[in-house]
Scaffold this active site. Structure first.
Site, PDB file in Angstrom:
ATOM      1  N   TYR A  54     -39.060  -2.302   9.153  1.00 20.10           N
ATOM      2  CA  TYR A  54     -38.715  -1.057   9.843  1.00 20.10           C
ATOM      3  C   TYR A  54     -37.724  -0.248   9.014  1.00 20.10           C
ATOM      4  CZ  TYR A  54     -36.610   2.248  13.036  1.00 20.10           C
ATOM      5  OH  TYR A  54     -36.132   3.407  13.603  1.00 20.10           O
ATOM      6  N   GLY A  61     -38.134   5.254  14.621  1.00 18.66           N
ATOM      7  CA  GLY A  61     -38.330   5.497  16.037  1.00 18.66           C
ATOM      8  C   GLY A  61     -39.780   5.320  16.422  1.00 18.66           C
ATOM      9  N   ARG A 282       8.623   2.286  43.335  1.00 15.39           N
ATOM     10  CA  ARG A 282       8.678   0.865  43.677  1.00 15.39           C
ATOM     11  C   ARG A 282       7.496   0.080  43.099  1.00 15.39           C
ATOM     12  NH1 ARG A 282       7.569  -0.978  49.469  1.00 15.39           N
ATOM     13  NH2 ARG A 282       7.865   1.259  49.833  1.00 15.39           N
TER      14      ARG A 282
END
Length: 508
Positions: A54, A61, A282
């Site tokens: 490939y 693609g 807090r």
């Protein structure tokens, strides 16, 4: 400056930051060069024998079933780069391009991609000589890698495209010539090796992560100053509270706050002014700590990705195999960047709430909007608006890109990651967070003028002094846009953290 060695195995995010932000040079380890040479020999043998591989002897693609003759193998790679170089949008910033070039070289150094040594050397030379390709930032699906933007990098190596060199935007060929470099003629597999990978999303993601780490520490420092100016109660940060909910990051943030507030004359005890503070004070360890957990997750994924082979196909010398796989798929980084967006957005959300407490007279004993002439002058009223606008924008940007996918290449590539979109949005979030934190710091600095900076803890007094080194007190109304930008830049740069740590001790 120390040269960063690339070996495909142990490059760190901090190495990337040194190359990107400090222009550190790079070099390839000797063993990496040997791997690259051996892998290239395998490619040339594949071309000689005409084996079906490939992207080497086939199209790309949906065209993967189209055979390419050996004599056309080189032209195939040139056509690949030219056709794929169609990214759009504004150019990537040069630090991100430098990170991109470094990470692509590092991936190629692993010896699974089949690139020639001379092509890899030119990529390294461009980085070290300051030839920075113009890379448009939009156009990647995040699989098959970052094809479109990476092609603009490859164009410059061919003497085409555009590049920045010594402050000028030039043609790729002119930039190479001015730097004393010669373009290459791509050979079989090389174009694919240069563009089939995740380096756009990973370069943006790595630098964004480095900045996020700095902002996380800065957020603790700025919050500590706000706690003092609001006469907060540090018992909430006591070791006893956090050891019974033993998240390491929560424990670390609580420890940071204790170090930063040590010696303060402004903090109060339970019941002295109030019994307990609002959540934005807090719950600092719990919220900031949870954002640190996100950073821990992202750090792990970045560390793996920057030392991975992410192109296709991969060549395995020992096994004598060429395997088409999917390491170019950016899903791990897509998730990491989306998670980073959420975690850092929360640092801004809680910071904006602390800013509101500083400027709202109903929530503190401070003058309305920290104005020295309330009513006649608006003081810090509108900077809080800006912070609110930025945190709202972050909520849009924090929408996950990774849950989207659009098929491409005639449905051959039917699932993609959108990882580069996630990374780009994460970078925007971090920029917004830096400005929200800058606004809180500027407001806390103004509040300190009222409560008395002499009462600050040594560490937060250092932060206050650093602020005052670039931002004067807002004694009368003035534009504060430049102030916000300057402070945000200082927070992202990170040197203030070192200065404060020299007094507080090392922070987590």
């Amino acid at each position: 400056m120390t040269t960063v060695m690339l070996d495909g195995v142990q490059v760190t995010a901090q190495d990337v930051a040194q190359v990107a932000f400090k222009n550190a040079p790079v070099a390839l380890a000797d063993e990496a060069w040997q791997r690259v040479k051996d892998c290239r020999e395998m490619v040339e043998e594949l071309v000689r024998t005409g084996k079906v591989v490939y992207g080497v002897t086939t199209g790309f693609g949906k065209f993967s079933d189209v055979q390419i003759s050996p004599e056309d193998a080189a032209q195939l790679q040139v056509n690949l780069i030219r056709s794929h170089a169609c990214a759009v949008g504004k150019p990537m910033e040069i630090p991100a391009v430098r990170a991109l070039m470094m990470l692509r070289a590092n991936a190629l150094s692993k010896g699974y991609s089949g690139i020639r040594t001379e092509t890899l050397q030119l990529l390294i030379d461009c980085l070290n000589h300051g030839v920075h390709p113009v890379v448009p930032e939009q156009g990647s699906l995040g699989a098959s890698g970052d094809l479109a933007p990476l092609s603009h990098l490859a164009l410059v190596l061919m003497g085409e495209g555009e590049a920045y060199y010594q402050g000028e935007r030039l043609s790729g060929g002119a930039a190479l010539q001015k730097a004393g470099l010669t373009p290459i003629q791509l050979q079989a597999k090389e174009g694919l090796a240069l563009i089939n990978g995740t380096q756009i999303m990973t370069s943006i993601g790595t630098l964004t992560f480095v900045k996020a780490e700095r902002l996380a520490k800065a957020a603790d420092m700025i919050a500590a100053l706000t706690v003092e100016c609001l006469r907060g109660i540090p018992e909430a940060f006591s070791e006893e509270v956090h050891r019974v909910r033993p998240y390491p990051e929560q424990i670390g943030v609580a420890s940071n706050l204790r170090k930063l507030l040590a010696g303060s004359k402004l903090t109060t005890g339970q019941g002295e002014i109030r019994v307990q503070d609002a959540y934005s004070l807090r719950c600092l360890p719990q919220v900031h700590g949870a954002s640190r957990q996100v950073l821990s997750y992202v750090a792990d994924k970045i560390s793996i990705e920057i030392n991975s082979a992410t192109d296709n196909p991969l060549l395995f010398l020992e096994e004598g195999k060429v395997i088409s796989g999917g390491n170019f798929h950016g899903q791990p980084i897509a998730f990491a960047m989306d998670f980073l967006k959420i975690g850092m957005s929360e640092l801004a959300n809680i910071s904006e709430r602390r800013t509101e407490r500083l400027v709202n007279p109903a929530l503190s004993e401070l003058p309305a909007f920290l104005s020295h002439n309330p009513g006649m002058e608006s003081g810090m009223m509108i900077p809080q608006y800006v912070a609110a606008s930025l945190v709202s924008e972050n909520k849009v940007l924090a929408h996950p890109a990774s849950v989207d996918s659009i098929p491409s290449s005639a449905n051959q590539e039917d699932h993609v990651s959108m990882g580069t979109t996630a990374a780009r949005h994460a970078a925007q979030v971090i920029d917004n967070v830096s400005k929200v934190l800058a606004i809180e710091l500027i407001c806390a600095g103004e509040a300190a003028e009222f409560v008395g900076a002499d009462g600050l803890a040594p560490a937060t007094r250092k932060l206050y002094d650093l602020l005052r080194g670039i931002v004067a007190p807002v004694l009368t109304d003035r534009s504060t846009s430049d102030d916000i930008e300057k402070v945000a830049a200082a927070l992202l740069e990170g040197e203030w953290i070192t200065a404060v740590e020299n007094i507080s001790g090392e922070l987590m």
